[in-house]
Enzyme design. Structure first.
Site, PDB file in Angstrom:
ATOM      1  N   ASP A   1       0.811  -1.227   0.000  1.00  0.00           N
ATOM      2  CA  ASP A   1       0.000   0.000   0.000  1.00  0.00           C
ATOM      3  C   ASP A   1       0.848   1.283   0.000  1.00  0.00           C
ATOM      4  O   ASP A   1       0.358   2.346  -0.331  1.00  0.00           O
ATOM      5  CB  ASP A   1      -0.913   0.047   1.237  1.00  0.00           C
ATOM      6  CG  ASP A   1      -1.778  -1.192   1.367  1.00  0.00           C
ATOM      7  OD1 ASP A   1      -1.970  -1.886   0.351  1.00  0.00           O
ATOM      8  OD2 ASP A   1      -2.255  -1.466   2.486  1.00  0.00           O
TER       9      ASP A   1
ATOM     10  N   GLY B   1      -4.834  -1.370  -1.602  1.00  0.00           N
ATOM     11  CA  GLY B   1      -4.298  -0.115  -1.079  1.00  0.00           C
ATOM     12  C   GLY B   1      -4.958   0.350   0.203  1.00  0.00           C
ATOM     13  O   GLY B   1      -4.562   1.351   0.781  1.00  0.00           O
TER      14      GLY B   1
HETATM   15  O1  F6P Z   1      -2.172  -3.959   3.574  1.00  0.00           O
HETATM   16  C1  F6P Z   1      -2.013  -4.823   2.519  1.00  0.00           C
HETATM   17  C2  F6P Z   1      -3.348  -5.310   1.999  1.00  0.00           C
HETATM   18  O2  F6P Z   1      -3.094  -6.157   0.899  1.00  0.00           O
HETATM   19  C3  F6P Z   1      -4.328  -4.206   1.629  1.00  0.00           C
HETATM   20  O3  F6P Z   1      -4.057  -3.614   0.384  1.00  0.00           O
HETATM   21  C4  F6P Z   1      -5.626  -4.965   1.693  1.00  0.00           C
HETATM   22  O4  F6P Z   1      -6.723  -4.094   1.947  1.00  0.00           O
HETATM   23  C5  F6P Z   1      -5.414  -5.888   2.853  1.00  0.00           C
HETATM   24  O5  F6P Z   1      -4.023  -6.061   2.991  1.00  0.00           O
HETATM   25  C6  F6P Z   1      -6.075  -7.233   2.699  1.00  0.00           C
HETATM   26  O6  F6P Z   1      -5.902  -7.912   3.881  1.00  0.00           O
HETATM   27  P1  F6P Z   1      -6.182  -9.484   4.086  1.00  0.00           P
HETATM   28  O7  F6P Z   1      -4.937 -10.203   3.695  1.00  0.00           O
HETATM   29  O8  F6P Z   1      -6.430  -9.607   5.533  1.00  0.00           O
HETATM   30  O9  F6P Z   1      -7.347  -9.849   3.225  1.00  0.00           O
END
Ligand code: F6P
Length: 362
Positions: A131, A174
Site C-alpha cells: 500500500d 491499497g
Molecule cells: O495492507 C495490505 C493489503 O493487501 C491491503 O491492500 C488490503 O486491503 C489488505 O491487505 C487485505 O488484507 P487481508 O490479507 O487480511 O485480506
C-alpha cells in the site's frame, strides 16, 4: 549476538529478500539469526517450539527470489488492549536468548513494535506494505512489484476491452491509500483513476468517462473502450467504502473490496458494455521485482547494522533517495495518503503530472 526476525501483517513481495539480507549481514559478523514464524505470534504464545527456525546462510539463495514469506505472516497484535502479551514477549525473548528482534511489517506490526520498544524491548523495524502508506519512509517493500502487476494486468485488460468496446473497471488494493491506483494507473495510462482520498459523484464519473470517449473521437481516432483503475477504498461522496465482509482483525481493520463491481452496476445504466476485475491477491503473491530484491536486501543489512550500533527503536527508511532511519514511534502516525492538491486532477479524475516531479518523491 542472537537476533530474531519476523514478518507480520499481509505478505508482500520483498519479505524473503529482506530476511536473506538480514541473514547475509549477520553471517559476516558471526551473529545468529532465529526465524520467528507467523509474525508476533511466535513470541506471544507459550508453546512456540514449532514457530522457531535457525536461519543460516544456506537459505540466502532460495529466499532471495521468492514472493510471500517463508516465515509466514499473521495479524497477531501482542499489545492489544484486551489481550496484552508484553510480558510473555519478554519471557520468550529471554528463553530464546534473543538480544533483539527485527520486525518486518506495515503500520500494525511496526506500530506494535513501537509500543514494545517503549516498554524496553530492543526492536528494529523494516517497512513493508504494497500500500506504501507508512509515514517516515518513501519506500515500503512490495510496492514496486504490486505496481508492475497492476501495469501488466491493465495491458491485458486493454486487449479484451478493445475487442468488446468495454468500459473496464480494474480494482486494485491499497486500503485507505490511493498510491497503488494512482501510480499503477499512471504507468498504465488509465483513462480514469479513482482514489480513496477524493470522493466523486456518479454524475461526475459518468460524464468523465463520456468525455474521454468523445475526446478520442475529437482527436481523430476511435477508441471505444476505457480503462478505469479503482482503488478498493475509493467511494462515492457521502457513502462509505465498500466492505468485503463483516470480519474485523486484531488491529480493528475490516476488509475492503467490491467497489469495482458496485460501480460497474451503476455505470451499466449509461454504458452498454461495462466489466470489472479485481486484482486482489495477485498483486501480493508475485515474485519480488529487482527493486524489491535490492531494497529488501539493503534493508536487511541496515537493520543488522542498526542493532549492532544500538539503534533500536527505529525503522530502516528511505528518505530523499538515501537509506536512513526513522523512530518507530512515527509509524503510528500512519497512514500516509495521496496529497490530492499535489497529485490528483479532480476534474479529469486522474493523476496530475507535474513536469518537475518524479513519482513518489517528497
Ligand atoms: O495492507 C495490505 C493489503 O493487501 C491491503 O491492500 C488490503 O486491503 C489488505 O491487505 C487485505 O488484507 P487481508 O490479507 O487480511 O485480506
Amino acid at each position: 549476538m542472537r537476533i530474531g526476525v519476523l514478518t507480520g501483517g499481509g505478505d508482500a513481495p520483498g519479505l524473503n529478500p529482506a530476511i536473506a539480507g538480514v541473514v547475509e549481514r549477520a553471517a559476516l559478523d558471526g551473529h545468529e539469526i532465529l526465524g520467528l514464524k507467523r509474525g508476533w505470534e511466535a513470541l506471544s504464545i507459550r508453546e512456540n517450539d514449532n514457530h522457531i527456525i535457525l536461519l543460516g546462510p544456506e537459505i540466502i539463495r532460495e529466499y532471495s527470489r521468492l514472493g510471500g514469506s517463508k516465515l509466514q505472516c499473521s495479524r497477531t497484535n501482542p499489545v492489544a488492549e484486551d489481550k496484552d502479551r508484553t510480558d510473555l514477549v519478554k519471557e520468550n525473548m529471554k528463553k530464546l536468548g534473543l538480544d533483539a528482534v527485527i520486525a518486518i511489517g506495515g503500520e500494525d506490526t511496526l506500530g506494535a513494535a513501537a509500543v514494545l520498544s517503549e516498554r524496553g524491548i530492543p526492536v528494529v523495524g523494516i517497512p513493508k506494505t504494497i500500500d506504501r502508506d507508512l509515514v517516515g519512509t518513501e519506500y515500503t517493500l512490495g510496492y514496486d512489484t504490486a505496481l508492475n502487476v497492476i501495469c501488466d494486468s491493465a495491458e491485458r485488460i486493454a486487449h479484451t476491452a478493445e475487442s468488446h468496446q468495454t468500459i473496464f473497471l480494474l480494482e486494485v488494493m491499497g486500503r485507505h491509500a490511493g498510491w497503488l491506483a494512482l501510480r499503477g494507473g499512471e504507468a498504465a495510462f488509465a483513462d480514469v483513476i479513482l482514489i480513496p482520498e477524493y470522493s466523486f459523484t456518479m454524475d461526475q464519473l459518468t460524464s468523465v468517462v463520456d468525455e474521454r470517449l468523445r475526446e478520442s473521437e475529437r482527436l481523430g481516432f476511435e477508441q471505444l473502450y476505457k480503462i478505469v483503475v479503482v482503488s478498493e477504498g475509493a467511494h462515492i461522496e457521502g457513502e462509505d467504502a465498500v466492505r468485503r465482509d463483516s470480519q474485523i482483525d486484531e488491529f480493528g481493520h475490516y476488509s475492503l473490496g467490491g467497489v469495482g463491481n458496485y460501480l460497474k452496476g451503476l455505470l451499466q445504466h449509461e454504458f452498454k458494455h461495462t466489466r470489472y476485475t479485481a486484482l486482489a491477491y495477485l498483486q501480493r503473491g508475485a515474485p519480488p521485482s529487482q527493486k524489491d530484491r535490492q531494497i529488501g536486501r539493503r534493508f536487511g543489512h541496515n537493520a543488522v547494522e542498526m542493532i549492532k550500533n544500538g539503534d533500536t527503536g527505529y525503522m530502516v527508511a528511505i528518505k530523499r533517495a538515501r537509506l536512513t532511519k526513522t523512530p518507530l514511534e512515527e509509524v503510528r502516525k500512519s497512514p500516509s495518503l495521496v496529497d490530492v492538491d499535489k497529485n490528483y486532477d479532480t476534474e479529469r479524475l486522474n493523476v496530475k503530472i507535474e513536469w518537475t516531479d518524479l513519482p513518489d518523491e517528497s
